[in-house]
Design a protein around this motif. Structure first.
Motif, short mmCIF file in Angstrom:
data_model
loop_
_atom_site.label_atom_id
_atom_site.label_comp_id
_atom_site.label_asym_id
_atom_site.label_seq_id
_atom_site.Cartn_x
_atom_site.Cartn_y
_atom_site.Cartn_z
N GLY A 110 -12.56 -11.52 -25.36
CA GLY A 110 -12.65 -10.07 -25.26
C GLY A 110 -14.07 -9.59 -25.43
O GLY A 110 -15.04 -10.32 -25.20
N GLY A 111 -14.17 -8.37 -25.90
CA GLY A 111 -15.48 -7.74 -26.05
C GLY A 111 -16.39 -8.44 -27.03
O GLY A 111 -17.60 -8.50 -26.83
N GLY A 112 -15.82 -8.99 -28.09
CA GLY A 112 -16.64 -9.69 -29.08
C GLY A 112 -17.29 -10.93 -28.49
O GLY A 112 -18.48 -11.20 -28.72
N ALA A 113 -16.52 -11.69 -27.73
CA ALA A 113 -17.06 -12.90 -27.11
C ALA A 113 -18.10 -12.54 -26.05
O ALA A 113 -19.13 -13.22 -25.92
N ALA A 114 -17.85 -11.47 -25.31
CA ALA A 114 -18.80 -11.04 -24.29
C ALA A 114 -20.11 -10.58 -24.93
O ALA A 114 -21.20 -10.91 -24.44
N SER A 115 -20.03 -9.85 -26.02
CA SER A 115 -21.25 -9.39 -26.68
C SER A 115 -21.98 -10.56 -27.34
O SER A 115 -23.21 -10.58 -27.38
N ALA A 116 -21.26 -11.55 -27.84
CA ALA A 116 -21.90 -12.73 -28.42
C ALA A 116 -22.66 -13.50 -27.34
O ALA A 116 -23.78 -13.97 -27.59
N LEU A 117 -22.09 -13.61 -26.15
CA LEU A 117 -22.78 -14.28 -25.05
C LEU A 117 -24.04 -13.51 -24.67
O LEU A 117 -25.10 -14.10 -24.48
N SER A 118 -23.95 -12.20 -24.60
CA SER A 118 -25.12 -11.38 -24.27
C SER A 118 -26.20 -11.52 -25.33
O SER A 118 -27.39 -11.63 -25.01
#
Length: 53
Positions: free
Chosen positions: A22-30
């Motif tokens: 979700g959003g947490g994983a996407a922001s961690a990747l960014s």
């Protein structure tokens, strides 16, 4: 685990109906990509004569 996924697989999962990633994983990747770029710039400038003060 998400860490073991290829980037394309991760993005496909991110756009699917699956609840995770979700959003947490996407922001961690960014954030990780941003830090990698900072490290690249640091490695290209630290110790170079042109960038000494």
């Amino acid at each position: 685990m998400l860490v073991e996924k290829k980037l394309g697989e991760f993005i496909t999962l991110l756009g699917s109906y699956a609840p995770a990633p979700g959003g947490g994983a996407a922001s961690a990747l960014s954030g990780a990509q941003g830090m990698a770029l900072i490290m690249m710039v640091a490695n290209l400038t630290i110790g170079r004569e042109a960038y000494k003060e």
